[in-house]
Every structure is written in C-alpha cells, then in structure tokens.
Design a protein around this motif. Structure first.
Motif, mmCIF file in Angstrom:
data_model
loop_
_atom_site.group_PDB
_atom_site.id
_atom_site.type_symbol
_atom_site.label_atom_id
_atom_site.label_comp_id
_atom_site.label_asym_id
_atom_site.label_seq_id
_atom_site.Cartn_x
_atom_site.Cartn_y
_atom_site.Cartn_z
ATOM 1 N N ASN A 306 58.447 35.186 -39.121
ATOM 2 C CA ASN A 306 59.602 36.101 -39.078
ATOM 3 C C ASN A 306 59.463 37.170 -38.000
ATOM 4 N N VAL A 307 58.274 37.271 -37.404
ATOM 5 C CA VAL A 307 58.052 38.206 -36.296
ATOM 6 C C VAL A 307 58.040 37.460 -34.964
ATOM 7 N N TYR A 308 57.205 36.411 -34.893
ATOM 8 C CA TYR A 308 57.013 35.691 -33.632
ATOM 9 C C TYR A 308 58.266 34.945 -33.197
ATOM 10 N N TRP A 309 58.861 34.179 -34.101
ATOM 11 C CA TRP A 309 59.946 33.274 -33.730
ATOM 12 C C TRP A 309 61.147 34.001 -33.118
ATOM 13 N N PRO A 310 61.688 35.055 -33.780
ATOM 14 C CA PRO A 310 62.819 35.746 -33.138
ATOM 15 C C PRO A 310 62.442 36.417 -31.824
ATOM 16 N N SER A 311 61.193 36.860 -31.702
ATOM 17 C CA SER A 311 60.754 37.481 -30.451
ATOM 18 C C SER A 311 60.701 36.463 -29.329
ATOM 19 N N LEU A 312 60.174 35.277 -29.628
ATOM 20 C CA LEU A 312 60.133 34.202 -28.637
ATOM 21 C C LEU A 312 61.540 33.870 -28.156
ATOM 22 N N LEU A 313 62.462 33.712 -29.099
ATOM 23 C CA LEU A 313 63.831 33.332 -28.747
ATOM 24 C C LEU A 313 64.501 34.412 -27.905
ATOM 25 N N GLU A 314 64.295 35.661 -28.266
ATOM 26 C CA GLU A 314 64.917 36.775 -27.537
ATOM 27 C C GLU A 314 64.374 36.881 -26.112
ATOM 28 N N MET A 315 63.042 36.797 -25.975
ATOM 29 C CA MET A 315 62.440 36.897 -24.642
ATOM 30 C C MET A 315 62.879 35.728 -23.763
ATOM 31 N N ALA A 316 62.861 34.516 -24.318
ATOM 32 C CA ALA A 316 63.227 33.333 -23.542
ATOM 33 C C ALA A 316 64.684 33.399 -23.097
ATOM 34 N N GLU A 317 65.570 33.825 -23.997
ATOM 35 C CA GLU A 317 66.983 33.924 -23.624
ATOM 36 C C GLU A 317 67.185 34.963 -22.533
ATOM 37 N N SER A 318 66.469 36.080 -22.613
ATOM 38 C CA SER A 318 66.575 37.108 -21.585
ATOM 39 C C SER A 318 66.162 36.557 -20.222
ATOM 40 N N LYS A 319 65.101 35.751 -20.199
ATOM 41 C CA LYS A 319 64.635 35.161 -18.941
ATOM 42 C C LYS A 319 65.644 34.147 -18.404
ATOM 43 N N ARG A 320 66.273 33.388 -19.298
ATOM 44 C CA ARG A 320 67.287 32.427 -18.857
ATOM 45 C C ARG A 320 68.514 33.133 -18.305
ATOM 46 N N ARG A 321 68.910 34.223 -18.931
ATOM 47 C CA ARG A 321 70.071 34.976 -18.438
ATOM 48 C C ARG A 321 69.792 35.542 -17.045
ATOM 49 N N HIS A 322 68.573 36.025 -16.833
ATOM 50 C CA HIS A 322 68.172 36.522 -15.511
ATOM 51 C C HIS A 322 68.255 35.396 -14.491
ATOM 52 N N TYR A 323 67.740 34.232 -14.860
ATOM 53 C CA TYR A 323 67.723 33.042 -13.994
ATOM 54 C C TYR A 323 69.152 32.632 -13.630
ATOM 55 N N MET A 324 70.039 32.536 -14.631
ATOM 56 C CA MET A 324 71.409 32.093 -14.382
ATOM 57 C C MET A 324 72.215 33.141 -13.617
ATOM 58 N N LYS A 325 71.941 34.403 -13.864
ATOM 59 C CA LYS A 325 72.636 35.467 -13.139
ATOM 60 C C LYS A 325 72.324 35.380 -11.644
ATOM 61 N N ARG A 326 71.064 35.119 -11.325
ATOM 62 C CA ARG A 326 70.681 35.010 -9.919
ATOM 63 C C ARG A 326 71.168 33.687 -9.322
ATOM 64 N N PHE A 327 71.236 32.650 -10.136
ATOM 65 C CA PHE A 327 71.785 31.381 -9.672
ATOM 66 C C PHE A 327 73.232 31.569 -9.221
ATOM 67 N N GLN A 328 74.000 32.306 -10.011
ATOM 68 C CA GLN A 328 75.398 32.553 -9.654
ATOM 69 C C GLN A 328 75.507 33.534 -8.486
ATOM 70 N N LYS A 329 74.592 34.494 -8.439
ATOM 71 C CA LYS A 329 74.576 35.466 -7.338
ATOM 72 C C LYS A 329 74.407 34.777 -5.984
ATOM 73 N N PHE A 330 73.583 33.721 -5.969
ATOM 74 C CA PHE A 330 73.274 33.040 -4.707
ATOM 75 C C PHE A 330 74.116 31.788 -4.485
ATOM 76 N N GLY A 331 75.244 31.686 -5.178
ATOM 77 C CA GLY A 331 76.214 30.651 -4.853
ATOM 78 C C GLY A 331 76.345 29.481 -5.801
ATOM 79 N N SER A 332 75.516 29.420 -6.850
ATOM 80 C CA SER A 332 75.603 28.345 -7.863
ATOM 81 C C SER A 332 75.511 26.953 -7.242
ATOM 82 N N VAL A 333 74.574 26.791 -6.317
ATOM 83 C CA VAL A 333 74.457 25.509 -5.611
ATOM 84 C C VAL A 333 73.141 24.809 -5.950
#
Length: 352
Positions: A306-333
């Motif tokens: 109940n501590v580890y699992w939600p933390s893993l999901l939150e951190m991973a999603e934050s990293k994916r959002r950063h990744y996709m934001k920069r993907f779109q910033k640089f043209g989504s190609v």
C-alpha cells in the motif's frame, strides 16, 4: 554459462551486511539516478550504420504506413486488419529503438523493419501500445496489482552503469501460474524502462531464487515456472525487448532452477547469455547505496504494497508525462532520441 548450467545448484550464500549505522530505511522506489552515477551520450555510428539507420527511419516516417493490429490474432481479431501509427507508437519508435532492432538483426535493414512491425503488432495485441494506463493500456495496475502484493517484483535503485534495477524474486510467488503472471512481468518491464535516465537505454535484472517464509505457499504452484511459460517469456524478452537487457545477476539458485535453466538454455540467444552473471557478489555491480541490504547493500528495504505500489505508479506516470511532453515539443515525429526525450534541454542533441 553452459559450463555453469552443467553444474549443480547453489545454497543460500552468506552475504556480509552493511554496518547498521549506514543503513537507509526505504519503502518506495528511488525516483532519480544519484549524482554519483554518471551517464554518457550514446555512441556515434559509422557512415554505413548511419545509412542503414536512415533507411529504417524513412520506412517508419511514411505517413501512409499501416501496421497489423495483432501478432498472433489470439484475441479473435481480423488477421488482415491494419491501422496507422498512433502518437504513442511514434514516441516508442525512437532513434535508439530503431538502433536496438538493427543491432539485434546484425544491421540487416529488412529484418529490422520486419521485427519492428511485429513488435508494434504484438504491443497492440498484448495491450501496452499506448505507453501507460493513463493513455489506455489494457495491461494496467488494476489488472496486475494483485500479482505484486507479495513484492515479488520491485523496481529499486541503479547499478554501476546507470541501469535501473528490476528485482525478480520467484520465491515470493503468491499466485497460481496464469497468463496474468506474464502480463505482470511485462508491466514491470515497462515500468523499469520508465525509470531509465537520460543516456541509458538498457536495464538490469537482479534475480533471487531464495524461499521466503513470510509468503504463504500457493497450492499446486512452484516458484519455477512451467517450461511453456519460460519459453513465452523468453520469446517476449528476446523478440520484443531486444538489446534492453544490460545485465542479469542471479543468486541463490536451487537445483530445480538449474534444471529449468538447462531446459530453456537452447532457446536463449547468445547475446543474452553473455549478460547473465551467476552467484557473484551484487556489490561488484551495484553501488551499496543503491542495493538492498539482503544482497550486501545499504538499503533497508521493506515491501509494503500500500506504500510502494502507488508510489511506483505515480513516479512512472510522471516520467512518462515528461517524456510525452517533450516528444510533442519536438514535433511528435518518429526518430527522436530518448536522450532528448528523457532530458530537459531546450534544443535537440540528436536532430531527426
């Protein structure tokens, strides 16, 4: 590896523990690479390799390209159904992704293209083509969460070469053999990939076969998977995650596990075999401040779902959002570099 496989099993080894005053209590993943571990820019290509890479890139940049919606059509789908690349699939088709498949096919352009198309189809059918459950992946935390309640798979820390570590502990098996166990492993592979820092595109596996008395035995189950499941997992790793495994450290290997390894040995490709390390001290490959105390490290890690699992999901999603934001910033190609997508610079280091 073959010489080792022909030997016997190993008993639990005594692991020297860190001094009590040096231990760090931790219940969540380590979110970022520590400053003490450095990464580097990816290796440059030869002119011939650049030419072959450009051919693969051009193929997947074609806006008219259609890809099959399933690999084996086990879901009953139309075997001829195809559709264009989605935004998330273009984000998956990075410079490094194309290069991983080229290296895995020994720089054969047509083979690399064929394998990439098969992996795209497999990811669609398996349910991970959207790069995260927030984008619609069918293999999600709700589906596989029960599999991790015992802490049998954990993303924690980074090894010497900045690879994020995925611990696999078959001795903490808490469910009967099923396809969901395979879905769980793939889910965790995707999560450890989320944790890759800028400049690293491979991962490390730390596999411990030790029995754990605090995990109730599952009737009719074994911590060693059936040979069919083992072959399926190997197929997935070698076919759809080529060049992703940087190092695999195995310890506390019982006789039964050695028997299993002998059986699947013919199905392990030579490149993977070279990355397997058996019963060597983990601190040789992982800084002690990134390693679980059970293996000679300083991380006094206790798994609390109940501590580890939600933390893993939150951190991973934050990293994916950063990744996709920069993907779109640089043209989504297609063909953007993971170095740029995981970084924070304003300009591209690797231009498409």
């Amino acid at each position: 590896m073959l010489t080792k496989l022909l030997g016997g099993g190993s008993k639990d080894k005594h692991v020297p523990h860190a001094k009590k005053e040096n231990l760090v209590r931790i219940e969540k993943p380590i979110e970022n690479l520590p400053d003490s571990i450095k990464t580097h820019k990816f290796k440059s290509l030869t002119k011939e390799q650049e030419h072959m890479y450009a051919e693969v890139l051009k193929y997947f940049q074609d806006e008219k390209l259609l890809v099959r919606n399933s690999e084996k059509h086990s879901d009953g789908s139309d075997p001829h159904a195809k559709s264009p690349l989605t935004l998330e699939e273009k984000a998956w088709l990075t410079r490094e992704c194309l290069l991983r498949y080229l290296r895995a096919t020994k720089w054969n352009v047509s083979d690399a293209i064929d394998r990439l198309k098969k992996s795209l189809a497999w990811r669609r059918e398996f349910g991970i083509s959207h790069l995260g459950e927030e984008n619609g992946d069918k293999v999600n935390s709700d589906l596989v969460g029960i599999e991790n309640e015992s802490g049998k798979q954990v993303v924690l820390g980074y090894e010497n070469d900045a690879r994020p570590i995925l611990y696999l502990k078959p001795g903490r098996q808490n469910t009967k053999t099923s396809h969901r166990q395979v879905q769980h492993l793939v889910f965790m592979l995707e999560r450890v990939i989320d944790f890759m820092p800028q400049g690293q595109d491979s991962l490390a596996l730390l596999i411990d076969f030790k029995e754990y008395s605090d995990v109730p035995k599952v009737s009719g189950n074994s911590k060693i998977p059936p040979i069919g499941v083992g072959k399926e997992v190997l197929h997935i790793l070698q076919t759809h995650y080529p060049e992703r495994l940087g190092k695999a450290l195995l310890t506390n290997i019982p006789w039964l596990a050695w028997t299993f390894l002998k059986l699947i040995h013919p199905f392990i490709d030579p490149m993977t075999r070279e990355k397997l390390v058996f019963d060597e001290p983990f601190p040789k490959y992982v800084p002690v401040n990134q390693l679980d105390v059970l293996y000679g490290g300083e991380l006094d890690f206790k798994y609390k779902h109940n501590v580890y699992w939600p933390s893993l999901l939150e951190m991973a999603e934050s990293k994916r959002r950063h990744y996709m934001k920069r993907f779109q910033k640089f043209g989504s190609v297609v063909g953007l570099s993971e170095y740029d997508l995981r970084g924070d610079g304003e300009e591209l280091i690797y231009k498409v």
